[in-house]
Design a protein around this motif. Structure first.
Motif, PDB file in Angstrom:
ATOM      1  N   GLN A 223     -12.009   3.488  -4.326  1.00 49.68           N
ATOM      2  CA  GLN A 223     -11.025   4.401  -3.723  1.00 49.68           C
ATOM      3  C   GLN A 223     -11.136   4.386  -2.210  1.00 49.68           C
ATOM      4  OE1 GLN A 223      -8.923   6.999  -5.165  1.00 49.68           O
ATOM      5  NE2 GLN A 223      -9.706   7.326  -7.236  1.00 49.68           N
ATOM      6  N   ASN A 224     -12.359   4.428  -1.707  1.00 50.52           N
ATOM      7  CA  ASN A 224     -12.586   4.409  -0.260  1.00 50.52           C
ATOM      8  C   ASN A 224     -12.003   3.152   0.362  1.00 50.52           C
ATOM      9  OD1 ASN A 224     -13.643   4.575   2.355  1.00 50.52           O
ATOM     10  ND2 ASN A 224     -15.577   5.448   1.662  1.00 50.52           N
TER      11      ASN A 224
ATOM     12  N   LEU B 214      -3.157   6.360   4.276  1.00 49.39           N
ATOM     13  CA  LEU B 214      -3.569   6.458   2.882  1.00 49.39           C
ATOM     14  C   LEU B 214      -2.666   5.622   1.986  1.00 49.39           C
ATOM     15  CD1 LEU B 214      -4.413  10.244   2.592  1.00 49.39           C
ATOM     16  CD2 LEU B 214      -5.930   8.333   3.114  1.00 49.39           C
ATOM     17  N   VAL B 215      -3.259   5.093   0.923  1.00 48.27           N
ATOM     18  CA  VAL B 215      -2.523   4.262  -0.011  1.00 48.27           C
ATOM     19  C   VAL B 215      -1.590   5.132  -0.850  1.00 48.27           C
ATOM     20  CG1 VAL B 215      -4.200   4.397  -1.885  1.00 48.27           C
ATOM     21  CG2 VAL B 215      -2.830   2.326  -1.600  1.00 48.27           C
TER      22      VAL B 215
ATOM     23  N   HIS C 188      -8.216   3.081   0.646  1.00 46.13           N
ATOM     24  CA  HIS C 188      -7.672   3.939   1.695  1.00 46.13           C
ATOM     25  C   HIS C 188      -7.970   3.430   3.106  1.00 46.13           C
ATOM     26  CE1 HIS C 188      -6.050   7.055  -0.811  1.00 46.13           C
ATOM     27  NE2 HIS C 188      -7.205   7.305  -1.394  1.00 46.13           N
ATOM     28  N   HIS C 189      -9.050   2.687   3.285  1.00 44.31           N
ATOM     29  CA  HIS C 189      -9.507   2.406   4.648  1.00 44.31           C
ATOM     30  C   HIS C 189      -9.655   0.928   5.009  1.00 44.31           C
ATOM     31  CE1 HIS C 189     -10.179   6.664   5.179  1.00 44.31           C
ATOM     32  NE2 HIS C 189     -10.938   6.705   4.103  1.00 44.31           N
TER      33      HIS C 189
ATOM     34  N   ARG D  99      -3.352  -4.157   2.369  1.00 42.94           N
ATOM     35  CA  ARG D  99      -3.725  -3.217   3.420  1.00 42.94           C
ATOM     36  C   ARG D  99      -3.691  -3.932   4.767  1.00 42.94           C
ATOM     37  NH1 ARG D  99      -3.550   1.753   3.211  1.00 42.94           N
ATOM     38  NH2 ARG D  99      -5.293   1.959   4.638  1.00 42.94           N
TER      39      ARG D  99
ATOM     40  N   SER E 168       0.816  -1.218   0.000  1.00 42.91           N
ATOM     41  CA  SER E 168       0.000   0.000   0.000  1.00 42.91           C
ATOM     42  C   SER E 168       0.846   1.263   0.000  1.00 42.91           C
ATOM     43  CB  SER E 168      -0.935   0.010   1.226  1.00 42.91           C
ATOM     44  OG  SER E 168      -0.187  -0.051   2.422  1.00 42.91           O
ATOM     45  N   THR E 169       2.061   1.197   0.540  1.00 41.95           N
ATOM     46  CA  THR E 169       2.982   2.337   0.519  1.00 41.95           C
ATOM     47  C   THR E 169       4.356   1.856   0.105  1.00 41.95           C
ATOM     48  OG1 THR E 169       3.512   2.043   2.869  1.00 41.95           O
ATOM     49  CG2 THR E 169       1.762   3.607   2.316  1.00 41.95           C
TER      50      THR E 169
END
Length: 294
Positions: free
Chosen positions: A278-279, A126-127, A282-283, A146, A116-117
């Protein structure tokens, strides 16, 4: 060596802990599928050169970057080799940026797996930008890791179902993954609306029991073909009113993977992902597979 599209799992490697986790997760999937694992490392882009001395320094710097890339690839191969002794591993060191290198590799990919990062990413919830770029544009599914990543196992796979063509692709990939790892599947379908707030304030006139029955029928229709194809997969069906991402996140607390299409049924089916995918990127607290097509 060129690898058939149906026999390659591509992993982006940059030396970060996230990319190492992606390599392990991708190797586990490739091994189960009998696929080739392709490890891709991208070199930083060349900068502007203004003098012979700068060119010489740039050349030395790029040479060091390639050596560093080879070291990153070598470390990954030494880690994966003993854990997956029968796995065929290919490696590529390409010019950057990373997103471009991975999308080029996607021509031969059945799946792309990313942390993710990356190594240079700000450590937030956040990604990273590379993961978003690839997930937005790759022609094959992209899994972004994630949360606390563990190897694929028998925990549930959650798939979003909305009746769109991309949702059908997501359902197919979710069933396939669940079948390979002998995992149950949780199929989640949502719709918006409220018994008290309808269009024009007429919500009280809507037969919400009938709406629920219709939505449950849409869910069943969206699963029918793949459920017959994979009778070994136990399926739990969830049809709830609410925002898709919120409902999916709530039902993925114990999941090992979330699978969704890059777009839903909305009218704007452009190059970029929809708000739900997208949501989730990120989560989510588990890996997310985004399915899209050209």
């Amino acid at each position: 060596m060129s690898t058939p599209a149906s026999h390659s799992v591509v992993v982006g490697l940059d030396g970060s802990e996230a990319s190492t986790a992606a390599a392990l997760w991708g190797a586990s999937v490739a091994s189960k599928w009998g696929a080739t694992l392709s490890l891709v490392h991208a070199l930083p882009q060349d900068g502007p050169l203004y003098s012979p001395a700068a060119i010489m320094l740039e050349s030395q710097f790029l040479s060091q970057l390639r050596e560093d890339g080879e070291a990153i690839i070598g470390k990954a191969k030494r880690l994966l080799g003993p854990k997956f002794p029968g796995l065929e591993i290919e490696t590529t060191i390409s010019p950057g940026p990373a997103g471009t290198a991975l999308l080029e590799a996607a021509d031969w990919a059945r799946l792309i797996v990313l942390g993710s990062t990356g190594a240079g990413a700000f450590r937030s919830v956040l990604v990273g930008s590379t993961a978003l770029h690839v997930a937005n544009r790759a022609p094959c599914p992209v899994t972004v890791l994630r949360g606390e990543v563990t190897m694929p196992d028998q925990r549930p796979v959650v798939v979003g179902v909305d009746g769109s063509d991309l949702s059908s692709e997501a359902v197919g990939h979710a069933f396939e993954f669940a079948s390979f790892f002998e995992a149950p599947l949780s199929a989640v379908h949502t719709w918006q609306g409220s018994p008290t707030l309808g269009a024009g304030g007429t919500g009280m006139l809507v037969d919400w029991d009938a709406v629920k029955q219709e939505e449950e029928a849409l869910l069943s229709e969206g699963l029918a073909g793949e459920a017959e194809r994979y009778p070994d997969v136990a399926v739990t069906r969830v049809a709830e009113q609410g925002a898709a991402a919120d409902v999916i996140l709530r039902h993925s607390a114990d999941a090992q993977l979330i699978v969704v299409g890059s777009h839903g049924r909305g009218p704007l089916l452009g190059a970029l992902m929809g708000s739900t995918s997208q949501n989730l990127l990120h989560h989510a607290t588990c890996p997310v597979m985004i399915c899209r097509s050209e």
